[in-house]
Scaffold this motif. Structure first.
Motif, PDB file in Angstrom:
ATOM      1  N   SER A   1     -10.120  -3.643  10.369  1.00 57.87           N
ATOM      2  CA  SER A   1      -9.995  -4.368   9.047  1.00 57.87           C
ATOM      3  C   SER A   1     -10.979  -5.422   9.134  1.00 57.87           C
ATOM      4  N   ALA A   2     -11.209  -5.968   9.999  1.00 59.37           N
ATOM      5  CA  ALA A   2     -12.432  -7.171  10.157  1.00 59.37           C
ATOM      6  C   ALA A   2     -13.397  -7.212   9.141  1.00 59.37           C
ATOM      7  N   ASP A   3     -14.165  -5.841   9.005  1.00 56.50           N
ATOM      8  CA  ASP A   3     -15.098  -5.928   8.364  1.00 56.50           C
ATOM      9  C   ASP A   3     -14.891  -5.184   6.898  1.00 56.50           C
ATOM     10  N   LEU A   4     -13.639  -5.048   6.699  1.00 58.89           N
ATOM     11  CA  LEU A   4     -13.323  -4.226   5.389  1.00 58.89           C
ATOM     12  C   LEU A   4     -12.310  -5.184   4.316  1.00 58.89           C
ATOM     13  N   GLU A   5     -12.320  -6.335   4.542  1.00 55.75           N
ATOM     14  CA  GLU A   5     -11.592  -7.388   3.748  1.00 55.75           C
ATOM     15  C   GLU A   5     -12.034  -7.369   2.378  1.00 55.75           C
ATOM     16  N   SER A   6     -13.409  -7.552   2.056  1.00 57.91           N
ATOM     17  CA  SER A   6     -14.179  -7.689   0.922  1.00 57.91           C
ATOM     18  C   SER A   6     -14.092  -6.387   0.366  1.00 57.91           C
ATOM     19  N   ASP A   7     -14.352  -5.273   1.059  1.00 53.97           N
ATOM     20  CA  ASP A   7     -14.284  -4.062   0.489  1.00 53.97           C
ATOM     21  C   ASP A   7     -13.088  -3.641  -0.035  1.00 53.97           C
ATOM     22  N   LEU A   8     -11.963  -4.022   0.592  1.00 45.28           N
ATOM     23  CA  LEU A   8     -10.580  -3.335   0.065  1.00 45.28           C
ATOM     24  C   LEU A   8     -10.475  -4.245  -1.268  1.00 45.28           C
TER      25      LEU A   8
ATOM     26  N   VAL B   1       1.193   0.062   4.686  1.00 45.78           N
ATOM     27  CA  VAL B   1       2.327   0.007   5.589  1.00 45.78           C
ATOM     28  C   VAL B   1       2.692  -1.144   6.309  1.00 45.78           C
ATOM     29  N   PHE B   2       3.477  -2.044   5.996  1.00 47.65           N
ATOM     30  CA  PHE B   2       3.627  -3.432   6.540  1.00 47.65           C
ATOM     31  C   PHE B   2       4.973  -3.739   7.247  1.00 47.65           C
ATOM     32  N   SER B   3       4.963  -4.005   8.336  1.00 43.37           N
ATOM     33  CA  SER B   3       6.274  -4.440   9.139  1.00 43.37           C
ATOM     34  C   SER B   3       5.808  -5.246  10.402  1.00 43.37           C
ATOM     35  N   GLU B   4       6.642  -6.155  10.612  1.00 43.27           N
ATOM     36  CA  GLU B   4       6.428  -6.919  11.826  1.00 43.27           C
ATOM     37  C   GLU B   4       7.373  -6.610  13.028  1.00 43.27           C
ATOM     38  N   ASP B   5       8.186  -5.281  12.491  1.00 39.05           N
ATOM     39  CA  ASP B   5       9.326  -4.972  13.455  1.00 39.05           C
ATOM     40  C   ASP B   5       8.671  -3.964  14.352  1.00 39.05           C
TER      41      ASP B   5
ATOM     42  N   ASN C   1      -6.093 -10.831   7.093  1.00 42.77           N
ATOM     43  CA  ASN C   1      -6.355  -9.112   6.674  1.00 42.77           C
ATOM     44  C   ASN C   1      -5.135  -8.883   6.011  1.00 42.77           C
ATOM     45  N   THR C   2      -3.998  -9.258   6.497  1.00 44.12           N
ATOM     46  CA  THR C   2      -2.780  -8.874   5.659  1.00 44.12           C
ATOM     47  C   THR C   2      -2.565  -9.134   4.272  1.00 44.12           C
ATOM     48  N   ASN C   3      -3.164 -10.330   4.148  1.00 45.06           N
ATOM     49  CA  ASN C   3      -3.335 -10.875   2.679  1.00 45.06           C
ATOM     50  C   ASN C   3      -4.364 -10.114   1.929  1.00 45.06           C
ATOM     51  N   ALA C   4      -5.251  -9.671   2.424  1.00 44.35           N
ATOM     52  CA  ALA C   4      -6.384  -8.893   1.924  1.00 44.35           C
ATOM     53  C   ALA C   4      -5.851  -7.631   1.605  1.00 44.35           C
ATOM     54  N   ALA C   5      -5.236  -7.078   2.404  1.00 36.32           N
ATOM     55  CA  ALA C   5      -4.388  -5.590   2.044  1.00 36.32           C
ATOM     56  C   ALA C   5      -3.630  -6.097   0.976  1.00 36.32           C
ATOM     57  N   LEU C   6      -2.808  -6.803   0.978  1.00 34.97           N
ATOM     58  CA  LEU C   6      -1.717  -7.065  -0.127  1.00 34.97           C
ATOM     59  C   LEU C   6      -2.243  -7.175  -1.613  1.00 34.97           C
ATOM     60  N   VAL C   7      -3.325  -7.899  -1.554  1.00 34.28           N
ATOM     61  CA  VAL C   7      -4.028  -8.312  -2.866  1.00 34.28           C
ATOM     62  C   VAL C   7      -4.698  -6.972  -3.558  1.00 34.28           C
ATOM     63  N   ALA C   8      -5.137  -6.230  -2.585  1.00 36.98           N
ATOM     64  CA  ALA C   8      -5.786  -4.831  -3.052  1.00 36.98           C
ATOM     65  C   ALA C   8      -4.764  -3.496  -3.051  1.00 36.98           C
ATOM     66  N   THR C   9      -3.959  -3.616  -2.509  1.00 40.26           N
ATOM     67  CA  THR C   9      -2.997  -2.514  -2.483  1.00 40.26           C
ATOM     68  C   THR C   9      -2.052  -2.058  -3.866  1.00 40.26           C
ATOM     69  N   ASP C  10      -2.070  -0.670  -3.862  1.00 41.80           N
ATOM     70  CA  ASP C  10      -1.128  -0.011  -4.980  1.00 41.80           C
ATOM     71  C   ASP C  10       0.260  -0.143  -4.623  1.00 41.80           C
TER      72      ASP C  10
ATOM     73  N   ALA D   1       4.018 -14.136  -3.165  1.00 43.43           N
ATOM     74  CA  ALA D   1       2.792 -15.072  -3.203  1.00 43.43           C
ATOM     75  C   ALA D   1       1.972 -13.930  -3.594  1.00 43.43           C
ATOM     76  N   ALA D   2       1.926 -12.823  -2.847  1.00 42.37           N
ATOM     77  CA  ALA D   2       0.974 -11.587  -3.072  1.00 42.37           C
ATOM     78  C   ALA D   2       0.776 -11.418  -4.697  1.00 42.37           C
ATOM     79  N   ARG D   3       1.889 -11.549  -5.431  1.00 44.81           N
ATOM     80  CA  ARG D   3       2.030 -11.110  -6.575  1.00 44.81           C
ATOM     81  C   ARG D   3       1.113 -11.988  -7.584  1.00 44.81           C
ATOM     82  N   LEU D   4       0.954 -13.208  -7.039  1.00 44.03           N
ATOM     83  CA  LEU D   4       0.134 -14.226  -7.918  1.00 44.03           C
ATOM     84  C   LEU D   4      -1.293 -13.376  -7.906  1.00 44.03           C
ATOM     85  N   PHE D   5      -1.779 -12.792  -6.986  1.00 42.11           N
ATOM     86  CA  PHE D   5      -3.128 -12.227  -7.211  1.00 42.11           C
ATOM     87  C   PHE D   5      -2.855 -10.589  -7.385  1.00 42.11           C
ATOM     88  N   ASN D   6      -2.015 -10.099  -7.322  1.00 43.50           N
ATOM     89  CA  ASN D   6      -1.720  -8.532  -7.419  1.00 43.50           C
ATOM     90  C   ASN D   6      -0.422  -8.258  -8.256  1.00 43.50           C
TER      91      ASN D   6
END
Length: 258
Positions: free
Chosen positions: A64-71, A5-9, A96-105, A128-133
């Motif tokens: 999320s600090a310790d979960l980037e590689s796990d995601l 769930v992503f929003s800067e608002d 952190n956000t990019n790691a989530a976007l790369v892994a997310t369904d 940009a995230a679509r390059l990896f996901n």
């Protein structure tokens, strides 16, 4: 399934939506991990209040600090132990956000009916995230004030539909999430919409409906032509950025030698 769930608002109920989705999964006896990737650690604060109050069912909450590689690793402990992972992110930490976007369904983007987001920057980040996901699914959901019941929901002029048109392959959600008077007090007590007594049945129904839409979106085939175009846009931007950097370096070198 990983749902981000992503929003800067800050008015888009992002954290409340994320923790409500996690609570819904837990209520259905599924192991769920709620990952907090926000600057102010909203989910971690909610979890501390929840544990202090003895809240159940249990939702596992981690920073999320310790979960980037796990995601990003399908074979990691967290990916295998938790069938459902909900990531709450505000974009404050790009890594952190990019790691989530790369892994997310499924990426869920809540859009408040009264707030304007930086659409161009958001579109570029997702492309940009679509390059990896390349299998990324996107669901744009509208958040409305209570006074705006059905004002623009489901119409072509709604902010969610307008944004969905600009993000290639994105789907506008049929479900509309409303702001409720008891949202803040429920959140501050470490509860979800499913737990107060009496509970707000309309708020409960909205979260249930949103989760069902997310599940359907997860199984929808990706529109290959639009997806390829989004990836092409991202590649073109990267090429242009590299060219601009070279121009800047060459110009600086020229000014030094002269």
């Amino acid at each position: 399934m990983i749902i981000t769930v992503f929003s800067e608002d800050e008015f888009a109920k992002r954290s409340i939506i994320a923790l409500s989705l996690a609570a819904y999964c837990a209520q259905n006896r599924r192991r769920v991990l709620l990952t907090d990737a926000t600057a102010l650690q909203y989910a971690l604060g909610w979890d501390a209040r929840r544990r202090a109050a003895g809240g159940k069912p249990k939702v596992t909450v981690r920073g999320s600090a310790d979960l980037e590689s796990d995601l990003e690793n399908p074979a990691s402990y967290y990916r295998n132990h938790y069938p459902e992972t909900i990531v709450d992110t505000d974009g404050s930490n790009a890594r952190n956000t990019n790691a989530a976007l790369v892994a997310t369904d499924v990426l869920v983007i809540p859009v408040h009916s009264r707030q304007a987001c930086n659409r161009q920057a958001l579109v570029e980040r997702i492309e940009a995230a679509r390059l990896f996901n390349p299998a990324l699914r996107i669901l744009v959901v509208e958040v409305q004030a209570i006074s705006a019941f059905d004002a623009a929901a489901g119409t072509e002029t709604s902010p969610a539909r307008a944004l969905a048109k600009e993000i290639l392959t994105a789907t506008p959600a049929e479900t509309v999430i409303h702001e409720w008077i008891d949202d803040r007090s429920t959140f501050d007590r470490g509860l979800s919409v499913f737990e107060p007594s009496p509970r707000n049945e309309r708020a409960v129904a909205e979260i249930k409906d949103l989760y069902q839409e997310i599940a359907r979106t997860r199984t929808q085939p990706v529109e290959q032509e639009a997806n390829s175009l989004a990836i092409l846009h991202a590649l073109q931007r990267r090429t242009q950025e590299k060219e601009l950097r070279h121009v800047s370096v060459d110009a600086l070198h020229g000014s030094i030698t002269h």
